[in-house]
Design a protein around this motif. Sequence first.
Motif, PDB file in Angstrom:
ATOM      1  N   THR A  13       0.293  -1.275   0.218  1.00 21.49           N
ATOM      2  CA  THR A  13      -0.051   0.196   0.108  1.00 21.49           C
ATOM      3  C   THR A  13       0.827   1.289  -0.012  1.00 21.49           C
ATOM      4  O   THR A  13       1.715   1.520   0.615  1.00 21.49           O
ATOM      5  CB  THR A  13      -0.767   0.335   0.930  1.00 21.49           C
ATOM      6  N   GLU A  14      -0.188   2.338  -0.250  1.00 23.44           N
ATOM      7  CA  GLU A  14       1.057   3.521  -0.545  1.00 23.44           C
ATOM      8  C   GLU A  14       0.313   4.505   0.289  1.00 23.44           C
ATOM      9  O   GLU A  14      -0.359   4.366   0.136  1.00 23.44           O
ATOM     10  CB  GLU A  14       0.987   4.378  -2.286  1.00 23.44           C
ATOM     11  N   HIS A  15       1.451   5.086   0.938  1.00 29.44           N
ATOM     12  CA  HIS A  15       1.254   6.218   2.321  1.00 29.44           C
ATOM     13  C   HIS A  15       1.639   7.624   1.887  1.00 29.44           C
ATOM     14  O   HIS A  15       2.594   7.837   1.209  1.00 29.44           O
ATOM     15  CB  HIS A  15       1.184   5.756   3.369  1.00 29.44           C
ATOM     16  N   ALA A  16       0.989   8.296   1.319  1.00 33.02           N
ATOM     17  CA  ALA A  16       0.787   9.876   0.995  1.00 33.02           C
ATOM     18  C   ALA A  16       1.350  10.622   2.178  1.00 33.02           C
ATOM     19  O   ALA A  16       1.393  10.421   3.196  1.00 33.02           O
ATOM     20  CB  ALA A  16      -0.263  10.588   0.365  1.00 33.02           C
ATOM     21  N   ALA A  17       2.363  10.950   1.632  1.00 33.15           N
ATOM     22  CA  ALA A  17       2.877  12.243   3.030  1.00 33.15           C
ATOM     23  C   ALA A  17       2.123  13.120   3.449  1.00 33.15           C
ATOM     24  O   ALA A  17       1.495  13.909   2.180  1.00 33.15           O
ATOM     25  CB  ALA A  17       4.302  12.380   2.613  1.00 33.15           C
ATOM     26  N   GLU A  18       2.111  13.630   4.817  1.00 30.63           N
ATOM     27  CA  GLU A  18       1.227  14.497   4.960  1.00 30.63           C
ATOM     28  C   GLU A  18       2.048  16.075   4.785  1.00 30.63           C
ATOM     29  O   GLU A  18       3.130  15.595   5.306  1.00 30.63           O
ATOM     30  CB  GLU A  18       1.210  14.385   6.811  1.00 30.63           C
ATOM     31  N   ALA A  19       1.278  16.784   5.062  1.00 32.06           N
ATOM     32  CA  ALA A  19       1.852  18.594   4.383  1.00 32.06           C
ATOM     33  C   ALA A  19       2.160  18.896   5.806  1.00 32.06           C
ATOM     34  O   ALA A  19       1.809  18.540   6.849  1.00 32.06           O
ATOM     35  CB  ALA A  19       1.108  18.920   3.770  1.00 32.06           C
ATOM     36  N   PRO A  20       3.389  19.374   6.425  1.00 32.82           N
ATOM     37  CA  PRO A  20       3.663  20.080   7.394  1.00 32.82           C
ATOM     38  C   PRO A  20       2.298  20.741   8.036  1.00 32.82           C
ATOM     39  O   PRO A  20       3.235  20.896   8.888  1.00 32.82           O
ATOM     40  CB  PRO A  20       5.430  19.984   7.076  1.00 32.82           C
ATOM     41  N   LEU A  21       2.093  21.833   7.174  1.00 32.51           N
ATOM     42  CA  LEU A  21       0.971  22.771   7.667  1.00 32.51           C
ATOM     43  C   LEU A  21       0.008  22.111   7.049  1.00 32.51           C
ATOM     44  O   LEU A  21      -0.625  21.662   6.287  1.00 32.51           O
ATOM     45  CB  LEU A  21       2.089  24.214   6.960  1.00 32.51           C
ATOM     46  N   PRO A  22      -1.666  22.768   8.217  1.00 30.37           N
ATOM     47  CA  PRO A  22      -2.268  23.122   6.795  1.00 30.37           C
ATOM     48  C   PRO A  22      -2.089  24.173   5.851  1.00 30.37           C
ATOM     49  O   PRO A  22      -1.243  24.949   5.472  1.00 30.37           O
ATOM     50  CB  PRO A  22      -3.878  23.830   7.598  1.00 30.37           C
ATOM     51  N   PRO A  23      -3.017  23.408   4.318  1.00 28.83           N
ATOM     52  CA  PRO A  23      -3.075  24.254   3.518  1.00 28.83           C
ATOM     53  C   PRO A  23      -3.275  25.819   2.900  1.00 28.83           C
ATOM     54  O   PRO A  23      -2.785  26.218   2.776  1.00 28.83           O
ATOM     55  CB  PRO A  23      -4.407  24.062   2.676  1.00 28.83           C
ATOM     56  N   LEU A  24      -4.148  26.134   4.959  1.00 25.92           N
ATOM     57  CA  LEU A  24      -4.675  27.918   4.359  1.00 25.92           C
ATOM     58  C   LEU A  24      -3.200  28.076   5.050  1.00 25.92           C
ATOM     59  O   LEU A  24      -2.976  29.778   4.371  1.00 25.92           O
ATOM     60  CB  LEU A  24      -5.452  28.074   5.799  1.00 25.92           C
ATOM     61  N   ALA A  25      -2.312  27.849   5.339  1.00 20.17           N
ATOM     62  CA  ALA A  25      -1.183  28.211   6.160  1.00 20.17           C
ATOM     63  C   ALA A  25       0.412  28.622   5.139  1.00 20.17           C
ATOM     64  O   ALA A  25       0.994  29.146   5.242  1.00 20.17           O
ATOM     65  CB  ALA A  25      -0.683  27.533   7.099  1.00 20.17           C
ATOM     66  N   LEU A  28      -1.683  32.019   3.424  1.00 14.88           N
ATOM     67  CA  LEU A  28      -0.935  32.472   3.977  1.00 14.88           C
ATOM     68  C   LEU A  28       0.381  33.077   4.186  1.00 14.88           C
ATOM     69  O   LEU A  28       1.385  34.241   4.490  1.00 14.88           O
ATOM     70  CB  LEU A  28      -1.843  32.634   5.813  1.00 14.88           C
ATOM     71  N   ILE A  29       1.733  32.166   4.221  1.00 12.17           N
ATOM     72  CA  ILE A  29       2.908  32.669   3.909  1.00 12.17           C
ATOM     73  C   ILE A  29       3.288  32.722   2.283  1.00 12.17           C
ATOM     74  O   ILE A  29       4.134  33.677   2.559  1.00 12.17           O
ATOM     75  CB  ILE A  29       3.885  31.133   3.925  1.00 12.17           C
ATOM     76  N   ALA A  30       2.672  31.941   1.104  1.00  9.85           N
ATOM     77  CA  ALA A  30       2.583  32.744  -0.244  1.00  9.85           C
ATOM     78  C   ALA A  30       2.521  34.471  -0.090  1.00  9.85           C
ATOM     79  O   ALA A  30       2.902  34.922  -0.449  1.00  9.85           O
ATOM     80  CB  ALA A  30       1.778  32.022  -1.077  1.00  9.85           C
TER      81      ALA A  30
END
Length: 62
Positions: A13-25, A28-30
């Motif tokens: 099974t493939e496990h997708a890596a989770e992002a270190p921050l939520p998409p909203l963060a 906001l950083i961008a």
Amino acid sequence: MLHIAVQIAETTTEHAAEAPLPPLAFGLIAFGSLVAALLFTFSFRNVGNRHAGVTVHADSGH
């Protein structure tokens, strides 16, 4: 040999890596970095007119 490789590939099974921050963060950083770049660029808006009275001669040696 290939049959074994295909069976192993199907069972793993493939496990997708989770992002270190939520998409909203990330958004906001961008946005913050682009606003900072805008302000930095905007700070040079009148540099050409500051030195309008200064004449530069090609033979001045500077």
